[in-house]
Scaffold this active site. Structure first.
Site, PDB file in Angstrom:
ATOM      1  N   HIS A 214       5.183   4.671  12.661  1.00  0.00           N
ATOM      2  CA  HIS A 214       5.211   4.578  11.189  1.00  0.00           C
ATOM      3  C   HIS A 214       6.285   5.548  10.698  1.00  0.00           C
ATOM      4  O   HIS A 214       6.013   6.732  10.475  1.00  0.00           O
ATOM      5  CB  HIS A 214       3.825   4.950  10.663  1.00  0.00           C
ATOM      6  CG  HIS A 214       3.659   4.927   9.190  1.00  0.00           C
ATOM      7  ND1 HIS A 214       3.038   3.898   8.510  1.00  0.00           N
ATOM      8  CD2 HIS A 214       4.006   5.819   8.228  1.00  0.00           C
ATOM      9  CE1 HIS A 214       3.012   4.155   7.216  1.00  0.00           C
ATOM     10  NE2 HIS A 214       3.593   5.323   7.015  1.00  0.00           N
TER      11      HIS A 214
ATOM     12  N   CYS B 188       4.446   9.250   0.007  1.00  0.00           N
ATOM     13  CA  CYS B 188       3.054   9.665  -0.061  1.00  0.00           C
ATOM     14  C   CYS B 188       2.935  10.615  -1.241  1.00  0.00           C
ATOM     15  O   CYS B 188       3.641  11.626  -1.307  1.00  0.00           O
ATOM     16  CB  CYS B 188       2.619  10.368   1.221  1.00  0.00           C
ATOM     17  SG  CYS B 188       0.931  10.987   1.087  1.00  0.00           S
TER      18      CYS B 188
ATOM     19  N   ASN C 207       9.411   4.138   3.294  1.00  0.00           N
ATOM     20  CA  ASN C 207       9.250   3.766   4.697  1.00  0.00           C
ATOM     21  C   ASN C 207      10.534   3.119   5.204  1.00  0.00           C
ATOM     22  O   ASN C 207      11.372   2.671   4.419  1.00  0.00           O
ATOM     23  CB  ASN C 207       8.142   2.707   4.830  1.00  0.00           C
ATOM     24  CG  ASN C 207       6.775   3.243   4.516  1.00  0.00           C
ATOM     25  OD1 ASN C 207       6.394   3.328   3.359  1.00  0.00           O
ATOM     26  ND2 ASN C 207       6.036   3.617   5.544  1.00  0.00           N
TER      27      ASN C 207
ATOM     28  N   ARG D 201       0.830  -1.207   0.000  1.00  0.00           N
ATOM     29  CA  ARG D 201       0.000   0.000   0.000  1.00  0.00           C
ATOM     30  C   ARG D 201       0.869   1.265   0.000  1.00  0.00           C
ATOM     31  O   ARG D 201       0.922   1.983  -1.000  1.00  0.00           O
ATOM     32  CB  ARG D 201      -0.940  -0.031   1.230  1.00  0.00           C
ATOM     33  CG  ARG D 201      -2.057   0.993   1.205  1.00  0.00           C
ATOM     34  CD  ARG D 201      -1.660   2.388   1.591  1.00  0.00           C
ATOM     35  NE  ARG D 201      -1.082   2.472   2.950  1.00  0.00           N
ATOM     36  CZ  ARG D 201      -0.514   3.568   3.427  1.00  0.00           C
ATOM     37  NH1 ARG D 201      -0.421   4.665   2.693  1.00  0.00           N
ATOM     38  NH2 ARG D 201       0.012   3.592   4.647  1.00  0.00           N
ATOM     39  N   ASP D 202       1.601   1.512   1.065  1.00  0.00           N
ATOM     40  CA  ASP D 202       2.369   2.760   1.154  1.00  0.00           C
ATOM     41  C   ASP D 202       3.487   2.743   0.115  1.00  0.00           C
ATOM     42  O   ASP D 202       3.820   3.777  -0.479  1.00  0.00           O
ATOM     43  CB  ASP D 202       2.972   2.905   2.568  1.00  0.00           C
ATOM     44  CG  ASP D 202       3.165   4.351   2.979  1.00  0.00           C
ATOM     45  OD1 ASP D 202       3.115   5.235   2.106  1.00  0.00           O
ATOM     46  OD2 ASP D 202       3.385   4.606   4.177  1.00  0.00           O
TER      47      ASP D 202
HETATM   48  P1  HMG Z   1     -13.156  14.600  -2.768  1.00  0.00           P
HETATM   49  O1  HMG Z   1     -12.834  15.000  -4.160  1.00  0.00           O
HETATM   50  O2  HMG Z   1     -13.360  15.691  -1.760  1.00  0.00           O
HETATM   51  O3  HMG Z   1     -14.372  13.601  -2.774  1.00  0.00           O
HETATM   52  O4  HMG Z   1     -11.971  13.659  -2.281  1.00  0.00           O
HETATM   53  P2  HMG Z   1     -15.919  13.856  -2.550  1.00  0.00           P
HETATM   54  O5  HMG Z   1     -16.298  13.328  -1.214  1.00  0.00           O
HETATM   55  O6  HMG Z   1     -16.264  15.292  -2.859  1.00  0.00           O
HETATM   56  O7  HMG Z   1     -16.563  12.956  -3.704  1.00  0.00           O
HETATM   57  C1  HMG Z   1     -16.330  13.263  -5.083  1.00  0.00           C
HETATM   58  C2  HMG Z   1     -16.590  12.036  -5.935  1.00  0.00           C
HETATM   59  O8  HMG Z   1     -15.639  11.027  -5.607  1.00  0.00           O
HETATM   60  C3  HMG Z   1     -17.965  11.390  -5.721  1.00  0.00           C
HETATM   61  O9  HMG Z   1     -18.381  10.848  -6.966  1.00  0.00           O
HETATM   62  C4  HMG Z   1     -17.684  10.265  -4.785  1.00  0.00           C
HETATM   63  O10 HMG Z   1     -18.605   9.180  -4.875  1.00  0.00           O
HETATM   64  C5  HMG Z   1     -16.316   9.828  -5.240  1.00  0.00           C
HETATM   65  P3  HMG Z   1     -19.483  11.591  -7.873  1.00  0.00           P
HETATM   66  O11 HMG Z   1     -20.682  11.689  -6.992  1.00  0.00           O
HETATM   67  O12 HMG Z   1     -18.876  12.917  -8.186  1.00  0.00           O
HETATM   68  O13 HMG Z   1     -19.589  10.690  -9.040  1.00  0.00           O
HETATM   69  N1  HMG Z   1     -15.567   9.189  -4.150  1.00  0.00           N
HETATM   70  C6  HMG Z   1     -14.984   7.980  -4.193  1.00  0.00           C
HETATM   71  N2  HMG Z   1     -14.870   7.069  -5.182  1.00  0.00           N
HETATM   72  C7  HMG Z   1     -14.220   5.929  -4.892  1.00  0.00           C
HETATM   73  N3  HMG Z   1     -13.695   5.659  -3.663  1.00  0.00           N
HETATM   74  C8  HMG Z   1     -13.788   6.546  -2.664  1.00  0.00           C
HETATM   75  C9  HMG Z   1     -14.451   7.764  -2.932  1.00  0.00           C
HETATM   76  N4  HMG Z   1     -14.698   8.840  -2.168  1.00  0.00           N
HETATM   77  C10 HMG Z   1     -15.394   9.693  -2.917  1.00  0.00           C
HETATM   78  N5  HMG Z   1     -13.265   6.265  -1.454  1.00  0.00           N
HETATM   79  C11 HMG Z   1     -11.187  11.843  -0.889  1.00  0.00           C
HETATM   80  C12 HMG Z   1     -11.964  13.153  -0.937  1.00  0.00           C
HETATM   81  C13 HMG Z   1     -10.975  11.513   0.563  1.00  0.00           C
HETATM   82  C14 HMG Z   1     -12.014  10.777  -1.582  1.00  0.00           C
HETATM   83  C15 HMG Z   1      -9.836  12.038  -1.637  1.00  0.00           C
HETATM   84  O14 HMG Z   1      -9.197  13.145  -1.099  1.00  0.00           O
HETATM   85  C16 HMG Z   1      -8.908  10.848  -1.548  1.00  0.00           C
HETATM   86  O15 HMG Z   1      -9.217   9.784  -2.082  1.00  0.00           O
HETATM   87  N6  HMG Z   1      -7.747  11.008  -0.862  1.00  0.00           N
HETATM   88  C17 HMG Z   1      -6.814   9.897  -0.650  1.00  0.00           C
HETATM   89  C18 HMG Z   1      -5.385  10.374  -0.648  1.00  0.00           C
HETATM   90  C19 HMG Z   1      -4.460   9.214  -0.361  1.00  0.00           C
HETATM   91  O16 HMG Z   1      -4.800   8.061  -0.540  1.00  0.00           O
HETATM   92  N7  HMG Z   1      -3.225   9.530   0.141  1.00  0.00           N
HETATM   93  C20 HMG Z   1      -2.237   8.521   0.461  1.00  0.00           C
HETATM   94  C21 HMG Z   1      -2.564   7.752   1.712  1.00  0.00           C
HETATM   95  S1  HMG Z   1      -2.165   8.629   3.224  1.00  0.00           S
HETATM   96  C22 HMG Z   1      -0.500   8.206   3.535  1.00  0.00           C
HETATM   97  O17 HMG Z   1       0.148   7.641   2.693  1.00  0.00           O
HETATM   98  C23 HMG Z   1       0.068   8.490   4.893  1.00  0.00           C
HETATM   99  C24 HMG Z   1       0.259   7.229   5.751  1.00  0.00           C
HETATM  100  O18 HMG Z   1       1.136   6.308   5.111  1.00  0.00           O
HETATM  101  C25 HMG Z   1       0.826   7.590   7.129  1.00  0.00           C
HETATM  102  C26 HMG Z   1       2.057   8.510   7.078  1.00  0.00           C
HETATM  103  O19 HMG Z   1       3.032   8.196   6.359  1.00  0.00           O
HETATM  104  O20 HMG Z   1       1.998   9.534   7.781  1.00  0.00           O
HETATM  105  C27 HMG Z   1      -1.081   6.507   5.999  1.00  0.00           C
HETATM  106 MG    MG Z   2       3.299   6.458   5.142  1.00  0.00          MG
END
Ligand code: HMG
Ligand code: MG
Length: 311
Positions: free
Chosen positions: A217, A250, A259, A25-26
């Protein structure tokens, strides 16, 4: 040359550690290359086969935001029953619905300790991210799922700079109190140092959290991940996130690199006489195999050393 370190066990460290593998995933969310889904499935299977007790498989985020993991449903299909025990990232109710349809049993929500990263990563403010997670966690718990919560930017933020410990504890507690079983403290951009780790863990404990409810993490951007891990071991933390071969980053935090490499962690834990249940050479072989698919060598020092040994 020896393939395992000499074991010398200092007093005061935990006897057993759980490694929470985040490579699929990450790691893969940040690769330029799109890895075929059957290769991802093989990656997860090989990591489970190497004895890693928890392998986070993928994310049910918006596919436009993280195209590398847009095949989450297909991957879960290929993994079958084994995949249902692999945690998956879920940001909101839409993501939860997709995960529930596929029989997921463990989800992770992921919040930010800072306002800027909440906006950049989730398109939400600090408070809005919690409002998005609240029904997600409630419904997941009602459906019998286990929920992990991540809090990002615990040690520094590329836009805001230093992040006060009190701010991290406040956001982290709010996230955990939504109903999570574990809170993973993310050094998303790898800027933390060992004294900072001690201070943060102490502050969480001071706010009523047990060390058994916390996970660390670490990203290894500044080469501090192992030193930080040692500091957290001294504080009694027993769950560590790591990614095979040191893959990772990320996509919404430009300065985030890989990581902590699982192999580097396993080498150190083995030398410290701490049980982890992982077959080091199998993880190394898996990382060398994955590096072939990604077209670049692993940044892990232990992978490089043991891969050379094998040649
Ligand atoms: P948004 O654009 O604000 O979404 O994104 P929304 O709620 O306004 O919805 C817009 C459209 O997207 C809608 O469709 C929803 O149904 C659809 P429409 O009605 O327009 O046809 N939608 C989705 N479709 C599929 N799956 C979903 C989903 N949600 C809404 N889950 C959102 C908001 C949260 C979805 C977006 O910002 C997003 O997906 N962000 C993810 C970013 C990400 O994955 N980052 C990496 C992971 S974090 C990380 O790596 C850190 C970590 O490792 C820890 C560390 O290192 O600190 C964990
Ligand atoms: Mg991370």
């Amino acid at each position: 040359m020896s393939e395992l370190p000499t074991v010398v066990r200092p007093d005061g460290l935990p006897t057993h550690v759980t490694i929470y593998e985040v490579g699929p995933r990450d790691g893969l969310q940040n690769e330029q290359a799109l890895v075929p889904t059957d290769v991802k499935a093989e990656f997860v299977r090989r990591l489970l086969g190497a004895g890693l007790p928890i392998v986070e498989a993928t994310s049910f985020v918006h596919p436009r935001w993280v195209p590398q993991l847009a095949d989450a449903a297909e991957l879960m299909g290929l993994l079958g029953e084994a995949g249902r025990d692999c945690p998956v990232l879920v940001p909101n109710e839409r993501g939860l619905d997709r995960a529930l349809e596929l029989g997921a049993r463990h989800i992770a929500v992921f919040g930010s300790a800072t306002e800027t990263f909440a906006q950049r990563n989730l398109n939400r403010s600090l408070d809005e991210q919690l409002a998005m997670f609240e029904p997600t966690v409630r419904r997941a718990r009602d459906a019998g799922l286990d929920v992990r919560a991540y809090v990002s930017m615990c040690f520094g933020d590329p836009w805001e700079g230093g992040v006060p410990v009190d701010q991290v504890v406040e956001v982290g507690r709010r996230l955990f109190d939504l109903g999570a079983s574990q809170l993973s403290l993310g050094d998303t951009i790898g800027v933390g140092t060992p004294g900072h780790v001690t201070a943060l863990v102490d502050a969480f404990v001071g706010a009523g959290m047990g060390v058994d409810q916390l996970a660390m993490h670490f990203h290894d951007t500044y080469g501090q991940a192992l030193a930080n891990t040692y500091s957290a071991l001294q504080a009694g933390i027993t769950t560590y996130d790591a990614s095979a071969g040191g893959l990772g980053g990320c996509p919404y935090a430009k300065s985030a690199t890989g990581n902590l490499a699982t192999e580097d962690l396993v080498w150190m834990l083995t030398g410290l006489g701490i049980e982890h249940g992982v077959d080091l050479q199998q993880v190394v072989d898996t990382s060398v195999w994955m590096a072939g698919h990604l077209g670049r060598p692993s940044p892990s020092a232990v992978v490089r050393a043991l891969a050379q040994d094998a040649s």
